[in-house]
Scaffold this motif. Structure first.
Motif, PDB file in Angstrom:
ATOM      1  N   GLY A 174       0.802  -1.207   0.000  1.00  0.00           N
ATOM      2  CA  GLY A 174       0.000   0.000   0.000  1.00  0.00           C
ATOM      3  C   GLY A 174       0.840   1.265   0.000  1.00  0.00           C
ATOM      4  O   GLY A 174       0.571   2.202  -0.766  1.00  0.00           O
ATOM      5  N   ALA A 204       2.524   1.734  -3.460  1.00  0.00           N
ATOM      6  CA  ALA A 204       1.611   2.179  -4.516  1.00  0.00           C
ATOM      7  C   ALA A 204       1.198   3.633  -4.325  1.00  0.00           C
ATOM      8  O   ALA A 204       1.169   4.415  -5.283  1.00  0.00           O
ATOM      9  CB  ALA A 204       0.383   1.270  -4.552  1.00  0.00           C
ATOM     10  N   ALA A 225      -0.855  -4.167  -8.148  1.00  0.00           N
ATOM     11  CA  ALA A 225      -1.410  -4.534  -6.846  1.00  0.00           C
ATOM     12  C   ALA A 225      -1.074  -5.967  -6.441  1.00  0.00           C
ATOM     13  O   ALA A 225      -0.473  -6.209  -5.374  1.00  0.00           O
ATOM     14  CB  ALA A 225      -2.926  -4.317  -6.851  1.00  0.00           C
ATOM     15  N   ALA A 246      -3.688   0.547  -8.023  1.00  0.00           N
ATOM     16  CA  ALA A 246      -3.086  -0.272  -6.973  1.00  0.00           C
ATOM     17  C   ALA A 246      -3.188   0.417  -5.617  1.00  0.00           C
ATOM     18  O   ALA A 246      -3.443  -0.235  -4.596  1.00  0.00           O
ATOM     19  CB  ALA A 246      -1.621  -0.559  -7.312  1.00  0.00           C
ATOM     20  N   LEU A 259      -5.046  -1.221  -2.433  1.00  0.00           N
ATOM     21  CA  LEU A 259      -4.199  -1.689  -1.333  1.00  0.00           C
ATOM     22  C   LEU A 259      -4.257  -0.824  -0.082  1.00  0.00           C
ATOM     23  O   LEU A 259      -3.796  -1.253   0.979  1.00  0.00           O
ATOM     24  CB  LEU A 259      -2.742  -1.774  -1.811  1.00  0.00           C
ATOM     25  CG  LEU A 259      -2.448  -2.807  -2.905  1.00  0.00           C
ATOM     26  CD1 LEU A 259      -0.969  -2.777  -3.287  1.00  0.00           C
ATOM     27  CD2 LEU A 259      -2.830  -4.213  -2.456  1.00  0.00           C
TER      28      LEU A 259
END
Length: 303
Positions: free
Chosen positions: A37, A40, A76, A192, A196
Motif C-alpha cells: 500500500g 503504490a 497490486a 493499486a 491496497l
C-alpha cells in the motif's frame, strides 16, 4: 546503440535488481499488505504530477478500463506476492525467479494472441522452466519440512507474480497499444493504491517500522517504480520495446549482486547454474538467440 542508451539500460537493470533488496529489507517490518500500500500510494503521488505536466490526463480517462486491469495484474497483486515471498526467501532468489517473466509472456502470447511458437521458442520455454525447477530444488535440499513448505510457497508467489506480468504485458499489447506508457504507469499505480490502501491500514504493523524500513519502501517507490519507469519509457521510445526489454536479462545478476553485497546473502553454484539456464531459456523464447526458424504448424495460428 548509443552509449547513453546502453547506460540507461544498465541503470534500469541495476535499479530493478535493487527492488528485491528493498523489498527484502522492508517487508519483514511492514508486512506484505502495508508495504504494498505504501509503495503504490507513494509511486502514484510521484507519477501523477509528471502525467499532468505531460498533459496526458485525457489518455488516462480514455483508457481507464484497460489501465484498471493493468493496475491489478501489473501492480497490486504482484506487489503483494513479491512482498510475501520476501518474508521467506532471499532477494537474489526472488530476482532470479522474476526472470521467468519473458517465458510466461511468450507462452501466454502464443495461447492468447496466436503468436508463432517455433521449435526454438518451445525449447526456450522448456529450458527456462527447467531452470526454475533446478533452482527451487537446490534451495529445498536439506531444509526441514516446515521451511521447505514456506520456501515452496514463496517461490510459487514469485512465479505467480511473473505470470501476472506476462498476462498484463500481453493485455497491454492488445488493448493499450495506443495509450501513452506514462498514462498506463500512473493509472496502474493509482488503481493499486486504491486497492491496497484498505488492506494496508487494516494490517498495519503494531510495531512502528524503523527508519531503515521506511527508507527501503520509499526508495522502492521513488527509484524502482517512478524513476526507472521514466528511463524505461525513454528507451522504448528510442529503441523499441523488444530492445528495451533486453534490460530484463540483467536484473537477476544485479539482484544477486545487491543481495550479496548489502544483505550478506550467499550465492551458490546451483543458483548460478540455474540463473544461466533460465536466462538461456528466455533468450531463446524471446528471439534474442534464434538458431532456427522452424515452426510447429499445429501450434501456429493467426490472431
Amino acid at each position: 546503440m548509443k552509449r547513453s542508451d546502453a547506460g540507461s539500460m544498465l541503470s534500469v537493470a541495476a535499479i530493478w535488481g535493487a527492488s528485491y533488496l528493498f523489498i527484502r529489507v522492508g517487508a519483514p517490518e511492514f508486512g506484505a499488505a502495508a508495504m504494498g500500500g505504501v509503495r503504490a500510494v507513494a509511486a502514484a503521488g510521484l507519477l501523477l504530477p509528471l502525467l499532468l505536466w505531460r498533459g496526458q490526463l485525457g489518455a488516462l480517462r480514455k483508457h481507464w478500463r484497460g489501465i484498471g486491469f493493468v493496475g491489478v495484474t501489473n501492480a497490486a497483486l504482484p506487489f503483494l506476492l513479491f512482498n510475501f515471498a520476501a518474508l521467506t526467501i532471499p532477494a537474489g532468489l526472488s530476482s532470479i525467479l522474476s526472470a521467468t517473466t519473458p517465458l510466461f509472456a511468450a507462452l501466454i502470447g502464443a495461447i492468447w494472441l496466436g503468436e508463432r511458437l517455433t521449435l526454438t521458442r518451445m525449447a526456450g520455454l522448456s529450458l527456462g522452466f527447467g531452470g526454475v525447477v533446478l533452482l527451487v530444488a537446490g534451495k529445498l535440499h536439506f531444509l526441514p519440512q516446515h521451511d521447505m513448505l514456506r520456501t515452496v510457497l514463496a517461490s510459487l508467489a514469485c512465479l505467480a507474480a511473473t505470470l501476472l506480468y506476462g498476462i498484463s504485458g500481453n493485455f497491454s499489447k492488445r488493448y493499450l497499444a495506443e495509450a501513452p506508457p506514462l498514462a498506463v504507469a500512473t493509472g496502474s499505480q493509482m488503481v493499486a493504491a486504491v486497492l491496497l490502501i484498505g488492506p494496508a491500514l487494516a494490517l498495519w504493523p503494531a510495531e512502528p517500522p524503523s527508519a531503515k524500513a521506511w527508507g527501503a519502501v520509499l526508495a522502492l517507490a521513488a527509484l524502482c517504480t517512478t524513476f526507472a519507469y521514466v528511463l524505461f519509457f525513454g528507451l522504448i521510445a528510442r529503441l523499441g520495446a523488444s530492445k528495451a526489454m533486453s534490460a530484463l536479462f540483467l536484473i537477476p545478476a544485479f539482484g544477486v549482486l545487491w543481495g550479496c553485497l548489502f544483505l550478506g546473502e550467499t550465492f551458490s553454484l546451483q543458483m548460478g547454474l540455474s540463473c544461466l539456464v533460465i536466462l538461456a531459456g528466455c533468450a531463446l523464447t524471446t528471439g534474442l538467440v534464434e538458431p532456427s526458424r522452424w515452426t510447429v504448424p499445429f501450434l501456429t495460428r493467426r490472431a
